[in-house]
Design an enzyme around this catalytic site. Structure first.
Site, PDB file in Angstrom:
ATOM      1  N   GLU A  31       4.267  -2.279   8.614  1.00  0.00           N
ATOM      2  CA  GLU A  31       5.392  -1.938   7.744  1.00  0.00           C
ATOM      3  C   GLU A  31       5.269  -0.501   7.248  1.00  0.00           C
ATOM      4  O   GLU A  31       6.255   0.238   7.195  1.00  0.00           O
ATOM      5  CB  GLU A  31       5.462  -2.915   6.568  1.00  0.00           C
ATOM      6  CG  GLU A  31       5.957  -4.289   6.967  1.00  0.00           C
ATOM      7  CD  GLU A  31       6.036  -5.257   5.799  1.00  0.00           C
ATOM      8  OE1 GLU A  31       7.059  -5.939   5.650  1.00  0.00           O
ATOM      9  OE2 GLU A  31       5.044  -5.341   5.038  1.00  0.00           O
TER      10      GLU A  31
ATOM     11  N   GLY B  40       1.364  -5.524   6.703  1.00  0.00           N
ATOM     12  CA  GLY B  40       1.722  -4.397   5.852  1.00  0.00           C
ATOM     13  C   GLY B  40       1.366  -3.059   6.457  1.00  0.00           C
ATOM     14  O   GLY B  40       1.990  -2.039   6.146  1.00  0.00           O
TER      15      GLY B  40
ATOM     16  N   ALA C 178      -1.961  -6.858   4.504  1.00  0.00           N
ATOM     17  CA  ALA C 178      -2.114  -6.956   3.056  1.00  0.00           C
ATOM     18  C   ALA C 178      -3.426  -7.655   2.712  1.00  0.00           C
ATOM     19  O   ALA C 178      -4.042  -8.322   3.560  1.00  0.00           O
ATOM     20  CB  ALA C 178      -0.935  -7.712   2.454  1.00  0.00           C
TER      21      ALA C 178
END
Length: 260
Positions: A114, A111, A65
């Site tokens: 993910e 992220g 992120a």
């Protein structure tokens, strides 16, 4: 459709390639997430596309992120909004009724991992590092990481990876079932395309139902999952493609499926 500054979407022969291009490391800002979601929505509604490949430009898939956005998320409820926005983006991939392949061309952290876990298949370059390092910032994966990782590799290994936060190699990720295949770094996209080309010859009628049967079935007990599978199979048997598939088999030729 808005102008996309950080993503590119190309389509050819039933295959769409979504490339994340936010140099130098393709960090997942809110804007990047919105563009990814927009691209996936476009793929979903494109009847010519059978399979989607997601990859990164340069030397990273997604390095995580955008930490520069974190200071603005300190007020109560703001971090939750941010996490759910990213989770919504990942869910667009997860629930896309078409096969998805993550071509992990470089560092895949936070992220980025993910998002990769929301894809159906993951192919990694041999030098790729994968991990969820959020603990080192005093955080933890908050956009599905704590839920998707144990479903892929088991509770114990998932907790270890998140507790410690150190990345693992592509080979280690393959050994625990986090990636499907490890290939030379310069063959990642080629390998993903090879698989996508095979999938593009299949009928989306069946592919989409395989995905639904597996994903939803994992949330059910075995008997309920088999009953759900039977319902989906019955749906397929009402389509033109099952007729074509059977006729092609009997006539010893390749099928020409219509529902792509």
């Amino acid at each position: 459709m808005s102008v996309r500054a950080f993503t590119r979407l190309t389509k050819e022969n039933g295959i769409a390639i979504l490339t994340i291009d936010n140099p130098p490391l393709n960090v997942l800002s809110e804007r990047v997430g919105l563009e990814i979601r927009e691209c996936v929505t476009e793929v979903e509604h494109d009847e010519e596309v059978v399979v989607l490949i997601v990859t990164g430009a340069g030397r990273a898939f997604i390095a995580g992120a955008d930490i520069k956005e974190f200071p603005s998320k300190m007020a109560r409820g703001e971090a939750k909004k941010m996490a759910l926005e990213h989770f919504h983006t990942y869910n667009r991939l997860d629930f896309l009724p078409k096969p998805t392949i993550a071509a992990l061309n470089g560092v895949t952290l936070g992220g980025g991992l993910e998002l990769a876990m929301a894809c159906d298949i993951r192919i990694a370059g041999e030098s790729v590092k994968l991990g969820l390092p959020e603990i080192k910032l005093g955080l933890f994966p908050g956009a599905g990481g704590t839920q998707r990782l144990p479903r892929l590799v088991g509770e114990g290994r998932a907790k270890e990876l998140m507790f410690i936060g150190d990345p693992i190699t592509a080979q280690e990720a393959w050994q625990i079932g986090l990636v499907n295949k490890v290939v030379p770094d310069d063959k990642v996209l080629t390998s993903a395309l090879d698989m996508a080309n095979v999938l593009a010859t299949r009928t989306l009628t069946a592919l989409s139902r395989i995905k639904k049967a597996v994903d939803k079935g994992l949330e059910m007990d075995l008997t309920s999952g088999v009953l759900y599978e039977a319902e989906l199979l019955d749906e397929v048997f009402q389509t033109e493609d099952i007729v074509e598939g059977c006729n092609a088999f009997l006539e010893k030729r390749e099928p020409k499926f219509k529902h792509r």
